[in-house]
Design an enzyme around this catalytic site. Structure first.
Site, mmCIF file in Angstrom:
data_model
loop_
_atom_site.group_PDB
_atom_site.id
_atom_site.type_symbol
_atom_site.label_atom_id
_atom_site.label_comp_id
_atom_site.label_asym_id
_atom_site.label_seq_id
_atom_site.Cartn_x
_atom_site.Cartn_y
_atom_site.Cartn_z
ATOM 1 N N CYS A 70 0.957 -1.185 -0.042
ATOM 2 C CA CYS A 70 -0.054 -0.083 -0.001
ATOM 3 C C CYS A 70 0.785 1.420 -0.029
ATOM 4 O O CYS A 70 0.341 2.468 -0.074
ATOM 5 C CB CYS A 70 -0.870 -0.012 1.061
ATOM 6 S SG CYS A 70 -0.160 -0.133 2.823
ATOM 7 N N HIS A 107 -1.867 11.455 15.666
ATOM 8 C CA HIS A 107 -2.502 10.585 14.785
ATOM 9 C C HIS A 107 -1.267 9.781 13.985
ATOM 10 O O HIS A 107 -0.305 10.409 13.650
ATOM 11 C CB HIS A 107 -3.035 11.609 13.691
ATOM 12 C CG HIS A 107 -3.483 10.978 12.476
ATOM 13 N ND1 HIS A 107 -4.568 10.218 12.048
ATOM 14 C CD2 HIS A 107 -2.947 10.855 11.206
ATOM 15 C CE1 HIS A 107 -4.686 9.712 11.054
ATOM 16 N NE2 HIS A 107 -3.867 10.064 10.270
ATOM 17 N N HIS A 110 -4.397 4.411 10.198
ATOM 18 C CA HIS A 110 -5.618 3.682 10.376
ATOM 19 C C HIS A 110 -5.558 2.086 10.435
ATOM 20 O O HIS A 110 -4.483 1.637 10.010
ATOM 21 C CB HIS A 110 -6.593 3.825 9.215
ATOM 22 C CG HIS A 110 -7.065 5.362 8.922
ATOM 23 N ND1 HIS A 110 -6.410 6.417 8.385
ATOM 24 C CD2 HIS A 110 -8.148 6.042 9.436
ATOM 25 C CE1 HIS A 110 -6.628 7.539 8.742
ATOM 26 N NE2 HIS A 110 -7.923 7.287 9.261
ATOM 27 N N ASP A 114 -7.921 -6.239 6.736
ATOM 28 C CA ASP A 114 -7.325 -7.221 5.675
ATOM 29 C C ASP A 114 -5.984 -7.493 5.836
ATOM 30 O O ASP A 114 -5.306 -7.832 4.904
ATOM 31 C CB ASP A 114 -7.699 -6.404 4.353
ATOM 32 C CG ASP A 114 -6.952 -4.859 4.413
ATOM 33 O OD1 ASP A 114 -6.312 -4.636 5.186
ATOM 34 O OD2 ASP A 114 -7.208 -4.192 3.368
ATOM 35 N N ARG A 122 -4.580 -4.713 9.619
ATOM 36 C CA ARG A 122 -3.147 -4.232 8.936
ATOM 37 C C ARG A 122 -3.417 -2.687 9.425
ATOM 38 O O ARG A 122 -4.275 -1.567 9.260
ATOM 39 C CB ARG A 122 -3.778 -3.980 7.342
ATOM 40 C CG ARG A 122 -2.630 -3.216 6.772
ATOM 41 C CD ARG A 122 -2.626 -3.230 5.145
ATOM 42 N NE ARG A 122 -4.175 -2.803 4.473
ATOM 43 C CZ ARG A 122 -4.471 -1.482 4.372
ATOM 44 N NH1 ARG A 122 -3.581 -0.556 4.122
ATOM 45 N NH2 ARG A 122 -5.738 -1.509 3.879
ATOM 46 N N CYS A 124 -1.842 0.419 9.351
ATOM 47 C CA CYS A 124 -1.567 1.320 8.014
ATOM 48 C C CYS A 124 -0.778 2.624 8.623
ATOM 49 O O CYS A 124 -1.666 3.430 8.857
ATOM 50 C CB CYS A 124 -2.364 1.583 6.933
ATOM 51 S SG CYS A 124 -1.763 2.238 5.565
#
Length: 136
Positions: A70, A107, A110, A114, A122, A124
Site C-alpha cells: 500500500c 495521529h 488507520h 485485511d 493491517r 497502516c
C-alpha cells in the site's frame, strides 16, 4: 518492556510545532497523511522498534511489520494492546478506524481488517509519525 502505563502527554500547539518537523506536525497534530511510497519505513526490513515521533513511546516492532503493497509501513499488531487508541473516522466520506498514540494522542494512521494472520489486521501507519530504533 514495562507493563506500566505512561502518563498522558499534553503540550501546547506552539510546543508541538517547535519539537516536531513540519511533516511530523502535519501528520501527528493535524491528522494529515503522507503520499504512498514517499515516507520513511514503508519498505524498511531492518529489525528494531518503531516509536512515536512526538513522545517516544513504543508503538510497533519489526517482527509484526509486513509488506501490504500500500506504500505505508504496515503492521499486524501494536507492541502492546494499549499502545494505540482507536477512533471512528468519518472524514472524506468514508468510515474508517483512526489510530492514535495512546500517550500523546498523535495521529498515526488507520487500521483495516485485511491484514495477515494471526490478527487479520493491517495497521497502516504514516512513516513520519514514527522514529526507528534499530535492534542491537
Amino acid at each position: 518492556m514495562s507493563d506500566l502505563k505512561s502518563p498522558k502527554i499534553t503540550k501546547s500547539d506552539a510546543q508541538w510545532r517547535e519539537e516536531l518537523t513540519a511533516d511530523q506536525y502535519r501528520i501527528l497534530r493535524e491528522h494529515g497523511t503522507e503520499r504512498p511510497f514517499t515516507g520513511p519505513y514503508w519498505n524498511s526490513t531492518e529489525k528494531g522498534l518503531y516509536r512515536c515521533a512526538a513522545c517516544d513511546e513504543p508503538l510497533f516492532i519489526s517482527d509484526t511489520k509486513f509488506d501490504a503493497g500500500c506504500g505505508w509501513p504496515s503492521y499486524f499488531e501494536p507492541v502492546k494492546p494499549d499502545a494505540v487508541i482507536e477512533l471512528r473516522d468519518t472524514a472524506h466520506g468514508m468510515v474508517r478506524t483512526e489510530i492514535r498514540c495512546a500517550t500523546c494522542d498523535g495521529h498515526l494512521g488507520h487500521v483495516f481488517p485485511d491484514g495477515p494472520p494471526p490478527t487479520g489486521l493491517r495497521y497502516c501507519i504514516n512513516g513520519h509519525s514514527m522514529v526507528f530504533e534499530p535492534q542491537d
